[in-house]
Design an enzyme around this catalytic site. Structure first.
Site, PDB file in Angstrom:
ATOM      1  N   GLY A   1       0.970  -0.989  -2.041  1.00 46.68           N
ATOM      2  CA  GLY A   1      -0.075  -1.997  -1.918  1.00 46.68           C
ATOM      3  C   GLY A   1      -0.124  -2.593  -0.533  1.00 46.68           C
ATOM      4  O   GLY A   1      -0.740  -2.047   0.391  1.00 46.68           O
ATOM      5  N   CYS A   2       0.534  -3.724  -0.359  1.00 53.34           N
ATOM      6  CA  CYS A   2       0.408  -4.488   0.881  1.00 53.34           C
ATOM      7  C   CYS A   2       1.065  -3.801   2.071  1.00 53.34           C
ATOM      8  O   CYS A   2       0.596  -3.945   3.206  1.00 53.34           O
ATOM      9  CB  CYS A   2       0.982  -5.891   0.683  1.00 53.34           C
ATOM     10  SG  CYS A   2       0.114  -6.826  -0.593  1.00 53.34           S
ATOM     11  N   VAL A   3       2.130  -3.034   1.842  1.00 54.55           N
ATOM     12  CA  VAL A   3       2.770  -2.310   2.940  1.00 54.55           C
ATOM     13  C   VAL A   3       1.836  -1.225   3.461  1.00 54.55           C
ATOM     14  O   VAL A   3       1.581  -1.123   4.666  1.00 54.55           O
ATOM     15  CB  VAL A   3       4.119  -1.720   2.499  1.00 54.55           C
ATOM     16  CG1 VAL A   3       4.656  -0.738   3.532  1.00 54.55           C
ATOM     17  CG2 VAL A   3       5.128  -2.842   2.258  1.00 54.55           C
TER      18      VAL A   3
END
Length: 206
Positions: free
Chosen positions: A146-148
């Site tokens: 997701g955010c990575v």
């Protein structure tokens, strides 16, 4: 004829001269047993703490991110509606929104509050990195799929070399974790082992 993967995607990007470390969303929500976002392991947190200590010792700029939403999650738009556990991060998120003590921000370290997956979207991250003349963004945190990944993709699109620290990122399932590390290495940045990153940071500054 289908070409071999390494033949198509075998290039690498050099680690630059002015790195910064970004710690993505290392909040209690991911490490508190029983929380909806709980990942079941703290291995990536322990690795991120070691990378953070090395960055500080070497004088590398450090940036933290966390997720928080305003009343009703209106600033999270459709993302807030899609991902049900984000409702726990309204109005700062309470205890679940706190950054873990192992990687708590130090004096002078920037903390960026974000609402979406990428640490670049709707934030001052790009302008902050440009002001610091950063060329390489070392990435640790959660979650890999997701955010990575979103931050790595936006990082290269903003002109920074994304270097994801393999042991310092984590996900709830090893399958998307490994698949996304594979994709990041192939198309969007570099995936380095923790030991290589620590060595690259070099000896502490005096």
């Amino acid at each position: 004829m289908i070409r071999d993967h390494d033949e198509v995607y075998g290039r690498s990007l050099p680690f630059g001269e002015r790195p910064a470390l970004i710690l993505i969303d290392l909040m209690r929500a991911y490490f508190e047993p029983g929380a909806e976002l709980y990942m079941g392991s703290r291995d990536c947190l322990d690795s991120a703490a070691r990378v953070l200590a090395a960055a500080r010792s070497a004088g590398v700029p450090v940036i933290h991110t966390r997720v928080a939403f305003g009343p009703g999650g209106v600033d999270g738009g459709l993302f807030f509606r899609k991902v049900a556990p984000l409702r726990h991060l309204v109005d700062g998120g309470g205890p679940l929104g706190e950054l873990m003590p192992e990687v708590a921000p130090g004096p002078g370290e920037t903390v960026i509050v974000k609402q979406y997956a990428s640490a670049f979207f709707g934030t001052v991250l790009a302008s902050t990195l440009n002001a610091l003349r950063v060329d390489t963004l070392v990435i640790a945190g959660v979650s890999t799929s997701g955010c990575v990944r979103a931050t790595a993709v936006d990082g290269i699109q903003h002109g920074f070399v994304p270097v994801v620290v393999r042991q310092a990122v984590g996900d709830r399932d090893p399958r998307p974790h490994e698949a996304n590390l594979f994709d990041i290495q192939a198309k969007y940045g570099e995936v380095w082992d923790e030991a290589a990153v620590l060595e690259r940071f070099g000896p502490p500054t005096v």
